[in-house]
Design an enzyme around this catalytic site. Structure first.
Site, short mmCIF file in Angstrom:
data_model
loop_
_atom_site.label_atom_id
_atom_site.label_comp_id
_atom_site.label_asym_id
_atom_site.label_seq_id
_atom_site.Cartn_x
_atom_site.Cartn_y
_atom_site.Cartn_z
N HIS A 78 -0.67 -2.77 1.31
CA HIS A 78 -1.56 -3.41 0.34
C HIS A 78 -2.62 -2.44 -0.12
O HIS A 78 -3.05 -1.58 0.65
CB HIS A 78 -2.23 -4.66 0.96
CG HIS A 78 -2.74 -5.59 -0.08
ND1 HIS A 78 -3.98 -5.45 -0.66
CD2 HIS A 78 -2.15 -6.66 -0.66
CE1 HIS A 78 -4.13 -6.40 -1.56
NE2 HIS A 78 -3.04 -7.16 -1.58
N ASP A 97 3.73 -11.25 -0.15
CA ASP A 97 5.10 -11.37 -0.66
C ASP A 97 6.17 -11.29 0.42
O ASP A 97 7.32 -11.65 0.17
CB ASP A 97 5.35 -10.26 -1.70
CG ASP A 97 4.48 -10.44 -2.91
OD1 ASP A 97 4.46 -11.55 -3.45
OD2 ASP A 97 3.79 -9.48 -3.31
C1 LIG Z 1 0.88 -2.49 -2.68
C2 LIG Z 1 0.97 -0.98 -2.73
C3 LIG Z 1 1.31 -0.55 -4.18
C4 LIG Z 1 -0.36 -0.39 -2.32
O1 LIG Z 1 -0.21 0.96 -2.41
P1 LIG Z 1 -1.37 1.98 -2.03
O2 LIG Z 1 -2.66 1.44 -2.51
O3 LIG Z 1 -0.94 3.31 -2.49
O4 LIG Z 1 -1.36 1.88 -0.47
P2 LIG Z 1 -1.89 2.96 0.49
O5 LIG Z 1 -2.87 3.85 -0.18
O6 LIG Z 1 -2.31 2.21 1.70
O7 LIG Z 1 -0.59 3.83 0.84
C5 LIG Z 1 -0.69 4.78 1.84
C6 LIG Z 1 0.64 5.40 2.06
O8 LIG Z 1 1.54 4.40 2.51
C7 LIG Z 1 2.69 4.40 1.70
N1 LIG Z 1 3.13 3.01 1.54
C8 LIG Z 1 2.38 1.99 1.08
N2 LIG Z 1 3.12 0.88 1.04
C9 LIG Z 1 4.35 1.21 1.49
C10 LIG Z 1 5.53 0.49 1.67
N3 LIG Z 1 5.60 -0.80 1.36
N4 LIG Z 1 6.60 1.13 2.15
C11 LIG Z 1 6.53 2.43 2.45
N5 LIG Z 1 5.44 3.19 2.31
C12 LIG Z 1 4.35 2.57 1.82
C13 LIG Z 1 2.24 4.97 0.40
O9 LIG Z 1 3.34 5.50 -0.32
C14 LIG Z 1 1.27 6.02 0.84
O10 LIG Z 1 2.00 7.14 1.28
P3 LIG Z 1 1.47 8.63 0.98
O11 LIG Z 1 0.12 8.69 1.59
O12 LIG Z 1 2.47 9.50 1.65
O13 LIG Z 1 1.45 8.77 -0.50
C15 LIG Z 1 2.03 -0.46 -1.75
O14 LIG Z 1 1.69 -0.84 -0.45
C16 LIG Z 1 3.41 -0.91 -2.10
O15 LIG Z 1 4.04 -0.37 -3.00
N6 LIG Z 1 3.95 -1.97 -1.40
C17 LIG Z 1 5.23 -2.48 -1.70
C18 LIG Z 1 5.18 -3.37 -2.92
C19 LIG Z 1 4.51 -4.68 -2.62
O16 LIG Z 1 4.77 -5.32 -1.62
N7 LIG Z 1 3.65 -5.10 -3.55
C20 LIG Z 1 2.95 -6.35 -3.44
C21 LIG Z 1 1.51 -6.12 -3.08
S1 LIG Z 1 0.69 -7.65 -2.74
#
Ligand SMILES: CC(C)(COP(=O)(O)OP(=O)(O)OC[C@H]1O[C@@H](n2cnc3c(N)ncnc32)[C@H](O)[C@@H]1OP(=O)(O)O)[C@@H](O)C(=O)NCCC(=O)NCCS
Length: 394
Positions: A263, A320
């Site tokens: 998230h 989700d």
């Molecule tokens: C929601 C989301 C876009 C937030 O992304 P974010 O703000 O970049 O999250 P973070 O900064 O905490 O991410 C840190 C790291 O974890 C990774 N990460 C985050 N969510 C991940 C996931 N679901 N699966 C794998 N890796 C994930 C990111 O790629 C990032 O890696 P990096 O540092 O090597 O680039 C992301 O968690 C995601 O894409 N989740 C899946 C989609 C989803 O469920 N969306 C609904 C949200 S309510």
């Protein structure tokens, strides 16, 4: 062009663009409040109708006000026949989010108060959208299956009526209540992508229906509302609990994401995911089949472990993750998961649109107009020489 570019597209993370009185997400502690009330308490004690009133009015209703709001919602449930005709002409392969995004401005055209920009008129528009978006989503599912849309049932709650319009039979009371809780949990979440889109459009003085159409487009993406349907796709692909570990290891190993995990704001478990996990378990008990819950839990565990191994940090389920198996067990088709999110989130969007239009949390309304740095071709103050097409060489 400079040799090293400062990265500005950080997705506005941590950038505060406005004040709001509507909701707050405490990402560190995993607490979500709507108008001061903890979402966990609202899920336990309230209803979607009451939460919608709360979001729109900044206070809980009296018994009389709640009954009035309920009655108005019932009266506004029907969608114009022309809108149903439009849906009948659409290819049955059209995605329900695209249909919803097309229908919302059409509903606006039938709203006699469309251009009335008083707070009262916007409250009425909000109520109509809450009522009619549910009917639209259910009607489209029937129409694309070659079935007649089902008329809304005036005696049923918003949640029960939606499931009734979808399936043709009223749901069990437990299922109706659980779906009502799902609607409460998805109703609002501060400045997420779709809400920001709605507010940005509202800041141009566009009407509520145009703002909601923009929000729907933002919600449809898999990094936002589209994630719940992607989670179901993953569950169908992984199939067996013993496949969770290898599937997740392969996915994360290739740099892919596990949808429904992670998230942008929560650094601990999303409180909504905790409640949805519980709903998943109770539905599974009643179903006598815990397959989907167990599979979801196995993938959650595998993702946490593999993420820790690869990145040394923690990752948690978001709203989700469990909503996918919950909706599946409720008989909702996978591609309706995101529209169902919208059927709930409309309450939050409408509250934000009203807050934006009437500057309820700031001194005056303001048009959003961010800035950017130009890093493209630059030929100096004289600008580049324009060469007519016939003189251009490849
Ligand atoms: C929601 C989301 C876009 C937030 O992304 P974010 O703000 O970049 O999250 P973070 O900064 O905490 O991410 C840190 C790291 O974890 C990774 N990460 C985050 N969510 C991940 C996931 N679901 N699966 C794998 N890796 C994930 C990111 O790629 C990032 O890696 P990096 O540092 O090597 O680039 C992301 O968690 C995601 O894409 N989740 C899946 C989609 C989803 O469920 N969306 C609904 C949200 S309510």
């Amino acid at each position: 062009m400079p040799e090293t570019l400062e990265v500005k597209n950080i997705g506005l993370r941590g950038v505060k663009v406005a004040d709001t009185r509507i909701s707050d997400v405490n990402g560190e502690k995993g607490i979500l409040i709507y108008r001061g009330f903890d979402v966990v308490e609202l899920a336990r004690s309230s209803t979607f109708g009451e939460v919608s009133f709360l979001l729109l009015n900044d206070r809980l209703p009296t018994r009389q006000e709640l009954e009035g709001f309920r009655k108005e919602l019932v009266l506004e449930r029907a969608v114009p026949g022309v809108v149903l005709e439009f849906m009948r002409m659409m290819p049955t392969s059209a995605h329900p989010m695209d249909i919803l995004q097309a229908v919302v401005p059409m509903l606006g055209s039938f709203d006699l108060q469309l251009h009335e920009e008083t707070k009262e008129a916007n409250h009425k528009k909000a109520l109509r959208l809450i009522a009619k978006m549910a009917t639209t989503v259910a009607a489209w599912d029937r129409i694309r299956k070659g079935l007649e849309p089902i008329h809304p049932h005036p005696e049923l709650s918003h949640a029960a009526n939606f499931l009734y319009m979808l399936t043709g039979s009223p749901p069990q009371s437990e299922t109706a209540r659980e779906f009502d809780i799902c609607l409460i949990l998805h109703a609002e979440h501060s400045f997420n992508a779709s809400t920001f889109a709605a507010r940005e459009v509202a800041s141009t003085h566009a009407h509520m229906y145009a703002s909601v159409a923009a929000a729907l487009g933002a919600l449809s993406g898999e990094l936002h509302g589209g994630a719940n349907s992607e989670v179901m796709k993953m569950l169908l692909e992984v199939k067996e609990v013993d496949q969770a570990n290898p599937w997740v290891a392969k996915r994360l190993g290739k740099g892919g994401k596990v949808m429904g995990m992670g998230h942008a704001v929560y650094r601990t478990e999303d409180p909504r995911a905790t409640i949805l996990r519980g709903i998943c378990e109770s539905l599974a008990d009643r179903w006598g089949d815990s397959r989907w819950c167990e599979l979801t839990k196995a993938i959650e565990y595998a993702t946490k472990e593999e993420f820790k191994r690869l990145k040394g940090g923690e990752i948690h389920a978001n709203v989700d993750f469990y909503s996918a198996s919950v909706y599946h067990m409720m008989g909702i088709p996978r591609d309706l998961f995101t529209p169902v999110f919208a059927v709930s989130r409309i309450s939050g969007w409408a509250a934000h649109i009203i807050e934006e239009k009437f500057a309820e949390a700031q001194p005056k309304p303001e048009l959003y107009r961010p800035d950017s740095d130009y890093v493209g071709t630059y030929c100096g103050l004289e600008a580049c020489e324009y060469v007519p097409v016939e003189r251009r060489t490849p």
